[in-house]
Design a protein around this motif. Sequence first.
Motif, short mmCIF file in Angstrom:
data_model
loop_
_atom_site.label_atom_id
_atom_site.label_comp_id
_atom_site.label_asym_id
_atom_site.label_seq_id
_atom_site.Cartn_x
_atom_site.Cartn_y
_atom_site.Cartn_z
N TYR A 88 1.01 -1.38 0.49
CA TYR A 88 -0.01 0.00 -0.32
C TYR A 88 0.90 0.82 0.43
O TYR A 88 0.94 2.09 -1.16
CB TYR A 88 -0.65 0.10 1.59
CG TYR A 88 -2.32 -0.76 1.08
CD1 TYR A 88 -3.18 -0.18 0.52
CD2 TYR A 88 -3.00 -1.74 2.08
CE1 TYR A 88 -4.49 -1.30 0.28
CE2 TYR A 88 -3.67 -2.49 2.50
CZ TYR A 88 -4.77 -2.41 1.13
OH TYR A 88 -5.64 -2.69 1.32
N LEU B 159 -5.14 -0.94 -7.86
CA LEU B 159 -5.41 -1.88 -6.87
C LEU B 159 -6.30 -2.60 -6.76
O LEU B 159 -5.04 -3.76 -6.44
CB LEU B 159 -7.11 -1.11 -5.81
CG LEU B 159 -6.84 0.59 -4.91
CD1 LEU B 159 -8.03 0.73 -4.78
CD2 LEU B 159 -6.02 0.31 -4.21
N VAL C 121 -12.96 -5.17 -7.27
CA VAL C 121 -12.88 -3.80 -6.24
C VAL C 121 -13.32 -2.94 -7.84
O VAL C 121 -12.96 -2.79 -9.07
CB VAL C 121 -10.69 -3.45 -5.95
CG1 VAL C 121 -9.47 -4.21 -7.39
CG2 VAL C 121 -10.61 -2.47 -5.75
N VAL D 233 -14.22 -3.35 -1.82
CA VAL D 233 -13.39 -4.79 -2.41
C VAL D 233 -13.49 -5.83 -1.50
O VAL D 233 -14.57 -5.75 0.03
CB VAL D 233 -12.36 -4.55 -0.97
CG1 VAL D 233 -11.30 -5.18 -2.06
CG2 VAL D 233 -11.89 -2.75 -1.57
N ASP E 233 -6.28 -2.00 5.67
CA ASP E 233 -6.61 -2.08 4.76
C ASP E 233 -7.39 -0.66 4.89
O ASP E 233 -7.42 0.35 3.80
CB ASP E 233 -8.08 -2.70 4.08
CG ASP E 233 -6.35 -4.44 3.22
OD1 ASP E 233 -6.18 -4.65 2.49
OD2 ASP E 233 -6.52 -5.45 4.77
N LEU F 282 -6.48 2.54 2.66
CA LEU F 282 -7.52 2.48 1.41
C LEU F 282 -8.24 4.09 1.54
O LEU F 282 -8.79 4.64 1.13
CB LEU F 282 -8.59 1.79 1.59
CG LEU F 282 -8.07 0.02 0.97
CD1 LEU F 282 -9.29 -0.98 0.69
CD2 LEU F 282 -8.07 0.29 -0.73
N VAL G 127 -6.81 6.54 0.15
CA VAL G 127 -7.15 6.44 -1.26
C VAL G 127 -7.98 7.68 -1.30
O VAL G 127 -8.66 8.04 -2.51
CB VAL G 127 -7.10 5.10 -1.78
CG1 VAL G 127 -7.97 5.02 -3.06
CG2 VAL G 127 -6.05 4.21 -1.77
#
Length: 167
Positions: A17, A45, A54, A140, A152, A156, A159
Amino acid sequence: MAEQLIIETSADKAARYKTLVPQIEALTAGEPDVVANLSNIAAALRQTMNFFWVGFYIVKQNASPAGSQELVLGPFQGPIACTRIAFGKGVCGACWKEKKVMLVPNVDEFPGHIACSSDSKSEIVLPAFKNGEVALVLDVDSDQLNDFDATDELYLSQVMKLIEGFI
Ligand code: SME
């Protein structure tokens, strides 16, 4: 825009990541088109994290009844998926309604989970906000139970912050 994604291949999820997030920032910098950016983010991703599914569901206005909204399938990578999700329905609809990250270790134990694929076993869904309202969610799915955790959620969420910069 970068021509090629540099993928950290170590088994360390956080390391993968960490290499990916700045590249997503570079990939979307200066590009105002939302569909183009979401498409590349879904692909990046998938390529880096090897997710089973995803993609994005985007809050859109329905033609009728007037004023009603639904989540509509957006750019994604993976098997075909359900097109529309109502407010509060499934994990994605719950994320929209509750305005928070949904981390589901076992989808069979989530009331109302929408099974787009019987192979999906665990799921994480994160919201992106525009003017204080959920504008879209990132979904996801994994074919393994209990596959998502705070790592995660942390990356994420970064993001999602980048996405909030261009939606
Ligand atoms: N499982 C999701 C539906 C979307 S698919 O998994 C791609 C849900 O319960 O909202």
